[in-house]
Scaffold this active site. Sequence first.
Site, short mmCIF file in Angstrom:
data_model
loop_
_atom_site.label_atom_id
_atom_site.label_comp_id
_atom_site.label_asym_id
_atom_site.label_seq_id
_atom_site.Cartn_x
_atom_site.Cartn_y
_atom_site.Cartn_z
N ASN A 60 0.86 -1.18 0.00
CA ASN A 60 0.00 0.00 0.00
C ASN A 60 0.90 1.24 0.00
O ASN A 60 1.31 1.72 1.05
CB ASN A 60 -0.93 0.00 1.22
CG ASN A 60 -1.99 1.08 1.15
OD1 ASN A 60 -1.92 1.97 0.30
ND2 ASN A 60 -2.96 1.02 2.03
N ASP A 77 -7.19 4.48 -1.09
CA ASP A 77 -7.83 3.22 -0.68
C ASP A 77 -9.33 3.21 -0.95
O ASP A 77 -9.92 2.16 -1.20
CB ASP A 77 -7.59 2.96 0.81
CG ASP A 77 -6.15 2.55 1.10
OD1 ASP A 77 -5.38 2.37 0.14
OD2 ASP A 77 -5.81 2.43 2.29
N ASP A 96 -1.41 -1.00 -4.21
CA ASP A 96 -1.63 -0.13 -5.36
C ASP A 96 -0.39 -0.02 -6.23
O ASP A 96 0.66 -0.62 -5.95
CB ASP A 96 -2.08 1.26 -4.90
CG ASP A 96 -1.23 1.84 -3.78
OD1 ASP A 96 -0.01 1.59 -3.77
OD2 ASP A 96 -1.78 2.53 -2.90
N ASP A 130 -5.56 -13.85 -20.12
CA ASP A 130 -6.33 -14.69 -19.20
C ASP A 130 -7.26 -15.62 -19.98
O ASP A 130 -7.69 -15.32 -21.09
CB ASP A 130 -7.14 -13.77 -18.28
CG ASP A 130 -7.88 -14.50 -17.19
OD1 ASP A 130 -7.22 -15.19 -16.40
OD2 ASP A 130 -9.12 -14.37 -17.12
N GLU A 147 -2.98 -18.31 -20.92
CA GLU A 147 -3.36 -19.28 -19.90
C GLU A 147 -4.27 -20.35 -20.50
O GLU A 147 -5.44 -20.10 -20.78
CB GLU A 147 -4.10 -18.57 -18.76
CG GLU A 147 -4.54 -19.53 -17.66
CD GLU A 147 -5.59 -18.94 -16.73
OE1 GLU A 147 -5.61 -19.32 -15.54
OE2 GLU A 147 -6.40 -18.10 -17.19
#
Length: 617
Positions: free
Chosen positions: A137, A143, A165, A330, A359
Amino acid sequence: MSRLKWMCSGVLSLWALCLFAQIDRIEPMNWWVGMKNQELQLMISGKNIGETTPSLAYPGVSIKAVHSGDSKNYLFVDLVIAASTQAGSFKINFKKAGQATQTYTYNLLPRNKAAQNQMGFSSKDVIYLITPDRFVNGDPLNDFSDTLREKTIDRKSDYARHGGDIRGIINSLDYLADLGITAIWPTPLLENNMPKWSYHGYAITDYYKVDPRFGNLAEYKELADKARQKGIKLIKDDVVNHSGVQYWWMKDLPFKNWVNYADSIQMTNHRRTTNEDLYAAEVDKKLMVKGWFVPDMPDLNQDNPYLAKFLIQNSIWWIETLGLGGIRQDTYPYSAKSFLKDWSCSIMREYPNFSIVGEEWSTNPLIASYWQQGKKNSDGNVSCLESPMDFPLQQALIQSLVEPESWDKGLVKLYEALANDFVYANPQALMVFGENHDMDRLFTQVKEDVDLLQMALTYLLTIRGIPQLYYGTEVLLQNTAKPGDHGLIRSDFPGGWAGDPASGFTGEGLNPNQVRIQSFLKKMLNWRKQKSVIHDGKTLHFAPSNGIYTYCRYNDSETVLVILNKNTEAKTIDLNHYAEAIKGRTNALNVLTGETLTLGKSLQVNGRMAMVLELKK
């Protein structure tokens, strides 16, 4: 929208006119001059924009065709950008009879030299997979976002957002470079405006927008630039098979067939072998490719040519914008094969030195090899995918280490898995790994045995292919308490949050085994960087016997011998058996200890050890 610069002009009320036709967004938001493909399709969305006629006047740019969607709120404009076109801005006018003309300023940029010159990832690299929300972070101020549906930050919850992040990754680049990492693969950083479980990134709701809880486009560019300066390539995790159900266009699809089964959701059957099966029923093939991946992820219909072009251009936009070193695609086999060919080959034509990994989660090498570039398939399927993920070898690696040794179990699984390389067009381009964000942590898979973990990592860093590690393996992250739990698998990296009691970055609070594996990896990774024999050397291996598996990597000038001793006790091996690899060399450097050894008739290898030797004359 604030990011669009548009205006309405005319003698009547601007506000009243804009109610009739307006521009909400144009995508891609910009493009470049000097691209090999001179055609560009703009998707314009906004109230009644499909009822307008576009025009422009800019040297070298012309409108080839205009297409309306099924919805009157979309317009698709095909542009041709001549090779001689200069970078600059031009106005696109949208006119409808009886209404004021709307004008949008579109930017054509000069090419990004970083994108043009960037080499894709290869077997010279080691890729570090990161789940950004769980890594560091770096900016607690981002956030929360008032504009997004999920507003909870809870580090105690496996499936809530934790706050990691882009700034956190930027701040960690020195650590990664020092560790010996040469490429990073963050899971998707684009907007996931979903009501829950948005942390993982795979339910994208805007293909052109960075999720504000990760940062912004400027920070994404900064990450790419600063990583490049440190010799680290940035790989973008792409998802063209599906989006998130909260994608902005789901409320008003451009075409009725933009999404498969939009009116009556049907789930995919996940029968990926239907892509290759000579006997597969058409109903099964269709459901595999067109069914939704999960209920929150609509299946995108790449048979729609406008959507197909949108996705291809989006990938190219990100490559050029960031100067990417690669894309990981993906759920690769879930999309239409014809589209996958067009998508992958369009990228490789524009960027011949680029790299793509896909993948295909199959432990059958016949299935995995089907998708690789250069593979001669009986059905004629052609691909420009250079690097399938080597799931068959991953499964064999774990089985070889945790199974008791016998005729058909243990190390022989690894030996026979590597023997399947003859089915691949290019085994050296396969991505090899022991774990990823969707499977149990490697430390958990090897029963939290530190010796076996080190053996597994040694194998991955010395065998053919492109190694991929997962963040936190170097400090023994595990999910043993809840096997298969994705939230726990993607645990926080220690030291990534203020107040953490231990830190993988500074070493503070780490136990001896964590220090051992982190130090081992740092040594091996930095050694591997310099070893062309590991990058692209040939491979020779010997059938396992008595819990010992030996292989070597060699070229004309170097040979590296690797000996895996799975036994708990030390073993003395007969070096004459490995004469084909040793070839009369009499000395060796133990890479991990720095010790120089004299090679005689035998060699003792300690128990539960992977010995790596550089053979010397």
